[in-house]
Write a protein that holds these residues in place. Sequence first.
Motif, PDB file in Angstrom:
ATOM      1  N   SER A   1      -0.297 -16.289  20.482  1.00  0.00           N
ATOM      2  CA  SER A   1       1.123 -16.099  20.793  1.00  0.00           C
ATOM      3  C   SER A   1       1.679 -14.888  20.057  1.00  0.00           C
ATOM      4  O   SER A   1       2.442 -14.085  20.630  1.00  0.00           O
ATOM      5  CB  SER A   1       1.904 -17.355  20.418  1.00  0.00           C
ATOM      6  OG  SER A   1       1.442 -18.476  21.123  1.00  0.00           O
ATOM      7  N   GLN A   2       1.314 -14.706  18.779  1.00  0.00           N
ATOM      8  CA  GLN A   2       1.779 -13.546  18.025  1.00  0.00           C
ATOM      9  C   GLN A   2       1.236 -12.250  18.616  1.00  0.00           C
ATOM     10  O   GLN A   2       1.928 -11.221  18.624  1.00  0.00           O
ATOM     11  CB  GLN A   2       1.356 -13.681  16.567  1.00  0.00           C
ATOM     12  CG  GLN A   2       1.965 -14.864  15.850  1.00  0.00           C
ATOM     13  CD  GLN A   2       1.308 -15.125  14.512  1.00  0.00           C
ATOM     14  OE1 GLN A   2       0.649 -14.243  13.942  1.00  0.00           O
ATOM     15  NE2 GLN A   2       1.468 -16.343  13.986  1.00  0.00           N
ATOM     16  N   THR A   3      -0.009 -12.283  19.102  1.00  0.00           N
ATOM     17  CA  THR A   3      -0.588 -11.070  19.701  1.00  0.00           C
ATOM     18  C   THR A   3       0.144 -10.691  20.977  1.00  0.00           C
ATOM     19  O   THR A   3       0.408  -9.509  21.230  1.00  0.00           O
ATOM     20  CB  THR A   3      -2.081 -11.307  19.991  1.00  0.00           C
ATOM     21  OG1 THR A   3      -2.745 -11.698  18.797  1.00  0.00           O
ATOM     22  CG2 THR A   3      -2.727 -10.040  20.526  1.00  0.00           C
ATOM     23  N   LEU A   4       0.493 -11.682  21.796  1.00  0.00           N
ATOM     24  CA  LEU A   4       1.198 -11.396  23.045  1.00  0.00           C
ATOM     25  C   LEU A   4       2.564 -10.771  22.791  1.00  0.00           C
ATOM     26  O   LEU A   4       3.091 -10.052  23.653  1.00  0.00           O
ATOM     27  CB  LEU A   4       1.349 -12.674  23.867  1.00  0.00           C
ATOM     28  CG  LEU A   4       0.059 -13.222  24.480  1.00  0.00           C
ATOM     29  CD1 LEU A   4       0.308 -14.552  25.156  1.00  0.00           C
ATOM     30  CD2 LEU A   4      -0.522 -12.236  25.480  1.00  0.00           C
ATOM     31  N   GLU A   5       3.138 -11.015  21.602  1.00  0.00           N
ATOM     32  CA  GLU A   5       4.439 -10.426  21.297  1.00  0.00           C
ATOM     33  C   GLU A   5       4.362  -8.906  21.142  1.00  0.00           C
ATOM     34  O   GLU A   5       5.372  -8.217  21.361  1.00  0.00           O
ATOM     35  CB  GLU A   5       4.994 -11.047  20.014  1.00  0.00           C
ATOM     36  CG  GLU A   5       5.342 -12.527  20.151  1.00  0.00           C
ATOM     37  CD  GLU A   5       5.776 -13.133  18.827  1.00  0.00           C
ATOM     38  OE1 GLU A   5       5.754 -12.370  17.818  1.00  0.00           O
ATOM     39  OE2 GLU A   5       6.130 -14.321  18.793  1.00  0.00           O
ATOM     40  N   ILE A   6       3.201  -8.372  20.761  1.00  0.00           N
ATOM     41  CA  ILE A   6       3.076  -6.926  20.562  1.00  0.00           C
ATOM     42  C   ILE A   6       2.321  -6.251  21.705  1.00  0.00           C
ATOM     43  O   ILE A   6       2.062  -5.054  21.648  1.00  0.00           O
ATOM     44  CB  ILE A   6       2.365  -6.627  19.220  1.00  0.00           C
ATOM     45  CG1 ILE A   6       0.959  -7.233  19.202  1.00  0.00           C
ATOM     46  CG2 ILE A   6       3.186  -7.138  18.057  1.00  0.00           C
ATOM     47  CD1 ILE A   6       0.171  -6.877  17.961  1.00  0.00           C
TER      48      ILE A   6
END
Length: 605
Positions: A455-460
């Motif tokens: 989820s954190q990766t999809l934010e960037i």
Amino acid sequence: MKVVSLLALLLLILIAIEIAVQREVLMPSFAELERDDAKVSMKRIGYALDMALDGLELTAADWGNWEDVYRYVQAPNAAFVRANITPTAMKQLQVNALLIVDLEGNVVLASGQDLTGAGMDLDLTRKKVLPADFPWRENLAGGKPAKGLIRTNRGVMMLAAAPVLDGSGGGKALGLVFMGQLLTPAALHGLGARAQADLSLLQDGRTGERLTESDTSTQVDRSFEDIYGRPVMTLRVEVPRRITERGQVAVIYASAYLIGAAIAVLILLLVVLNRVVLEPLARVTRHAVAIGRGNDLTARLNLNSRDEIGRLAREFDRMVERVEQTHRELVDQSFQAGFAELSKGVLHNLGNALTPLGVRLAKLSERLRDAPAEDLKLAFDELKDAPAASGRHRDLTEFMRLGCREMTTSIAESRADVEVIQRQATLVRTVLSELMRSTRNDHLIESVRLPDLVSQTLEIVPDSCRQRLVVDADESLRRIGAVRVARTVLRLVLQNLIINAADAVRDAGREKGLLRVGAEIVRERDREQLHLHCQDNGVGIARADLERVFDKGFSTKSRETNYGIGLHWCANAVGALGGRIWAASEGPGLGASMHLTLPLAIRET
């Protein structure tokens, strides 16, 4: 005194209620339990009989799918019978009858014996052809297995049939292999033992299921039908009425035990106090101490309670969640700031080294351009044709002398420029070596849960890539739990892999693609490794390019938008963490998968 009086009154009320419950509820319920137990025992008998038939059918299928049997049906021979249809073989199979029937219903082979190895006269094995009304003729024609009960001259028999195949499970069925086992007293005892019930066989023609009760036992009778649909036997399960007997004793003791209810209430109060207040409070304390040590900010109490301690636990979880988010943002900002500062210093040093390098290269290019090499060549060619004593010869000789001196001076100056260029190139390599050494520094190891990392990766990831790609986080990510890894580096690696997957989907001509992300814990080199794999349905990778996709400068995309750096950086970053990365693909148009393994610190489940 008020509490004691209230408890005494409550005790008297409970005694009156208990007497009424004993007479009106408990004793009738004990009888109902016995009836239910008897019915369940009969169901277990039915299941045990079905399992016995299934085992017999499996044995028949094993023989039916035997190449020797297949050849025997095509060409019967006595050698097969002598070698395989022996008393020992029948005893090992635990069958009393074995028949092989061809597609016309003719009995090709028949053998009957008891389980001791002695021969047995069975009307089933005396038949030369199956009766015209035999129910399994349709199974014979269709090559389908069958099982059921049949009455013989020696009693009820369990019978199963399986098609005769060529040994590999295929080919046209040539008939059926029948195997039968008599329901002897020993077999019935075995069925009863498997169902843990007292079983007996009745010789009556009644159908259905009946339940009868006596003072000592509860009996359930159930009739079973044969393969013709006719009642063939009735089995009886007898269950002793131990529940009622013990229930009566229990009721007597319960009345006596009610005297100790007051003490039990006090103990219960202590237990409830410990369970409702002390244990949750200790759990909150242990969790707070663990969070204070900084072991795992991803852990949550998840205390499902609506009291004050439950509200405290939920507020504490929210506080830890905010701390985790702040910690993650600080780590990310520190990582980006350090990366920017490192890049700034490297770019400054490279600029200082490349400026004189460019000046020297420009001078060298200008000097080589102005050198009279072409004029000297023309003069040399003309000098060969000029007379030795002529004035033209003397002029050309003088021109050659002056040109050579000028070339010598130019070469000397060029040599000095080349030495300066070599020194500046060495300086550039030194700067790059320092940068590579800095990338090998220890990274910050954090505890993270893999679904949160995705989820954190999809934010960037750029919006265009998220719109083009559906990222499916496999259930294995959640099962692994919290892992301790270099979160910031792993997030950037996943970002590159997601962007590459989106580009591969675009190059495949799909409007919407799919990327499956899964993980597992493997053991390599005597330590746990995290194995992450990302599989897309994009354009795929040619087999010849699987090893080259991580090389610096290699790319299958346009040079105008891609420079072959992303996967090369990923390989270096994963290698710096002690892991490895590789690609797999079935070929162009069949999608690709990226795999990476990373060593784990202490893992928390």
